[in-house]
Write an enzyme that holds these catalytic residues in place. Structure first.
Site, PDB file in Angstrom:
ATOM      1  N   LYS A  11       0.840  -1.209   0.000  1.00 54.62           N
ATOM      2  CA  LYS A  11       0.000   0.000   0.000  1.00 54.62           C
ATOM      3  C   LYS A  11       0.874   1.258   0.000  1.00 54.62           C
ATOM      4  CE  LYS A  11      -2.249  -1.173   3.818  1.00 54.62           C
ATOM      5  NZ  LYS A  11      -1.724  -2.524   4.159  1.00 54.62           N
ATOM      6  N   ARG A  96     -10.526   0.118   8.007  1.00 54.05           N
ATOM      7  CA  ARG A  96     -10.064  -1.253   8.225  1.00 54.05           C
ATOM      8  C   ARG A  96     -11.218  -2.156   8.654  1.00 54.05           C
ATOM      9  NH1 ARG A  96      -4.397  -0.375   8.048  1.00 54.05           N
ATOM     10  NH2 ARG A  96      -3.217  -1.863   9.238  1.00 54.05           N
ATOM     11  N   ARG A 135      11.867  -5.543   5.077  1.00 51.70           N
ATOM     12  CA  ARG A 135      11.435  -4.146   4.878  1.00 51.70           C
ATOM     13  C   ARG A 135      12.113  -3.206   5.871  1.00 51.70           C
ATOM     14  NH1 ARG A 135       5.151  -2.527   4.675  1.00 51.70           N
ATOM     15  NH2 ARG A 135       4.944  -3.504   6.711  1.00 51.70           N
ATOM     16  N   ARG A 168      10.207  -1.661  11.319  1.00 53.22           N
ATOM     17  CA  ARG A 168       9.018  -1.462  12.145  1.00 53.22           C
ATOM     18  C   ARG A 168       8.977  -2.536  13.222  1.00 53.22           C
ATOM     19  NH1 ARG A 168       3.928  -0.652   8.194  1.00 53.22           N
ATOM     20  NH2 ARG A 168       3.027  -1.804   9.929  1.00 53.22           N
ATOM     21  N   ARG A 179      -1.566  -9.426  12.521  1.00 55.22           N
ATOM     22  CA  ARG A 179      -2.002  -8.382  11.570  1.00 55.22           C
ATOM     23  C   ARG A 179      -2.720  -9.021  10.390  1.00 55.22           C
ATOM     24  NH1 ARG A 179       3.499  -5.922  10.321  1.00 55.22           N
ATOM     25  NH2 ARG A 179       2.389  -4.458   8.999  1.00 55.22           N
TER      26      ARG A 179
HETATM   27  P1  AMP Z   1      -0.177  -0.274   8.719  1.00 55.50           P
HETATM   28  O1  AMP Z   1       0.995   0.625   8.631  1.00 55.50           O
HETATM   29  O2  AMP Z   1      -1.302   0.138   7.827  1.00 55.50           O
HETATM   30  O3  AMP Z   1       0.201  -1.724   8.558  1.00 55.50           O
HETATM   31  O4  AMP Z   1      -0.749  -0.131  10.229  1.00 55.50           O
HETATM   32  C1  AMP Z   1       0.067  -0.483  11.334  1.00 55.50           C
HETATM   33  C2  AMP Z   1      -0.792  -0.681  12.568  1.00 55.50           C
HETATM   34  O5  AMP Z   1      -1.490   0.547  12.892  1.00 55.50           O
HETATM   35  C3  AMP Z   1      -1.895  -1.715  12.424  1.00 55.50           C
HETATM   36  O6  AMP Z   1      -1.428  -3.050  12.676  1.00 55.50           O
HETATM   37  C4  AMP Z   1      -2.899  -1.242  13.487  1.00 55.50           C
HETATM   38  O7  AMP Z   1      -2.468  -1.585  14.789  1.00 55.50           O
HETATM   39  C5  AMP Z   1      -2.808   0.273  13.349  1.00 55.50           C
HETATM   40  N1  AMP Z   1      -3.771   0.826  12.366  1.00 55.50           N
HETATM   41  C6  AMP Z   1      -3.484   1.428  11.175  1.00 55.50           C
HETATM   42  N2  AMP Z   1      -4.609   1.825  10.553  1.00 55.50           N
HETATM   43  C7  AMP Z   1      -5.634   1.459  11.366  1.00 55.50           C
HETATM   44  C8  AMP Z   1      -7.055   1.588  11.277  1.00 55.50           C
HETATM   45  N3  AMP Z   1      -7.648   2.150  10.218  1.00 55.50           N
HETATM   46  N4  AMP Z   1      -7.795   1.096  12.313  1.00 55.50           N
HETATM   47  C9  AMP Z   1      -7.216   0.527  13.380  1.00 55.50           C
HETATM   48  N5  AMP Z   1      -5.891   0.361  13.523  1.00 55.50           N
HETATM   49  C10 AMP Z   1      -5.096   0.828  12.526  1.00 55.50           C
END
Ligand code: AMP
Length: 221
Positions: A11, A96, A135, A168, A179
């Site tokens: 993404k 999400r 990554r 990360r 996740r």
């Molecule tokens: P990402 O970078 O999109 O993989 O997001 C990393 C982490 O942030 C996720 O595993 C969630 O813990 C949190 N997170 C990101 N976006 C959301 C969302 N829209 N709703 C809830 N948690 C989120």
């Protein structure tokens, strides 16, 4: 436009290319949360434990955060006048789940910025885990590198700022499983919601280059 995909589906990479090539204003909910955590804000303190376990941050917090950011992004675009190529905004990582999607629908219905494209990114699971483990990111900007196929010009350093790259904390095999589960159980079912709205495009590929070529050729359905 929304980008929906499993963790590691690319993404952030697709978003960076769309910003570069089409002038989209983009917002990544994960990057936004990571900035709050890094700055130890009240939002960051509430979100950190959920993120380190690979669980979704509670909806009330997420919705407040995203709706506010989206409004200020919209204001910036309005005050900057016409956006090059008629491009608009792009969200990556939000919504999400169903509650977040319905809240976004309401927010957009109230404004003049309709959703006209939702892109689902599909990458085989075995490719994704390998990607996650190799990554590295430039945390302040969200720029993403992969030691295998997209390494930084200088080892361990961001190409643009020269600052150090980090991994990360949630990019490890155990948290990745949580996740992935959150994605399969609560995010993937959203695709039906957008299919019903007639805005969904599904793209498949093993590399971000292959997917980006398809994305560039994807007119709104
Ligand atoms: P990402 O970078 O999109 O993989 O997001 C990393 C982490 O942030 C996720 O595993 C969630 O813990 C949190 N997170 C990101 N976006 C959301 C969302 N829209 N709703 C809830 N948690 C989120």
């Amino acid at each position: 436009m929304l980008l929906i995909g499993a963790p590691g589906a690319g993404k952030g990479t697709q978003s960076a290319r769309l910003q570069r090539d089409y002038g989209f204003a983009a917002l990544s909910s994960g990057d936004l949360l990571r900035r709050h955590v890094a700055q130890n804000t009240p939002v960051g303190r509430q979100a950190a434990d959920f993120m380190s376990r690979g669980e979704l941050v509670p909806d009330s917090l997420m919705i407040r955060l995203l709706v506010t950011e989206l409004a200020s992004m919209q204001e910036e675009q309005d005050s900057a006048g016409a956006v090059p190529n008629g491009a608009g905004w792009l969200l990556d990582g939000f919504p999400r789940n169903r509650v977040q999607a319905e809240s976004l629908d309401k927010t957009l219905a109230a404004g003049e910025s309709p959703l006209n494209l939702v892109v689902s990114l599909n990458v085989p699971d075995e490719v994704i885990l390998e990607r996650i483990l190799s990554r590295w990111v430039h945390a302040p900007s969200g720029r993403v590198y992969n030691l295998g196929y997209n390494p930084p010009l200088r080892s361990g350093l961001d190409d643009v700022t020269g600052e150090p790259l980090t991994q990360r904390p949630d990019d490890n095999a155990d948290v990745f499983r949580a996740r992935m589960r959150a994605f399969r159980e609560t995010t993937e079912p959203l695709l039906e919601h957008y299919e019903r709205q007639g805005v969904l495009v599904k793209l498949h590929g093993e590399t971000s280059d292959v997917i980006y070529d398809q994305l560039r050729q994807s007119p709104p359905p």
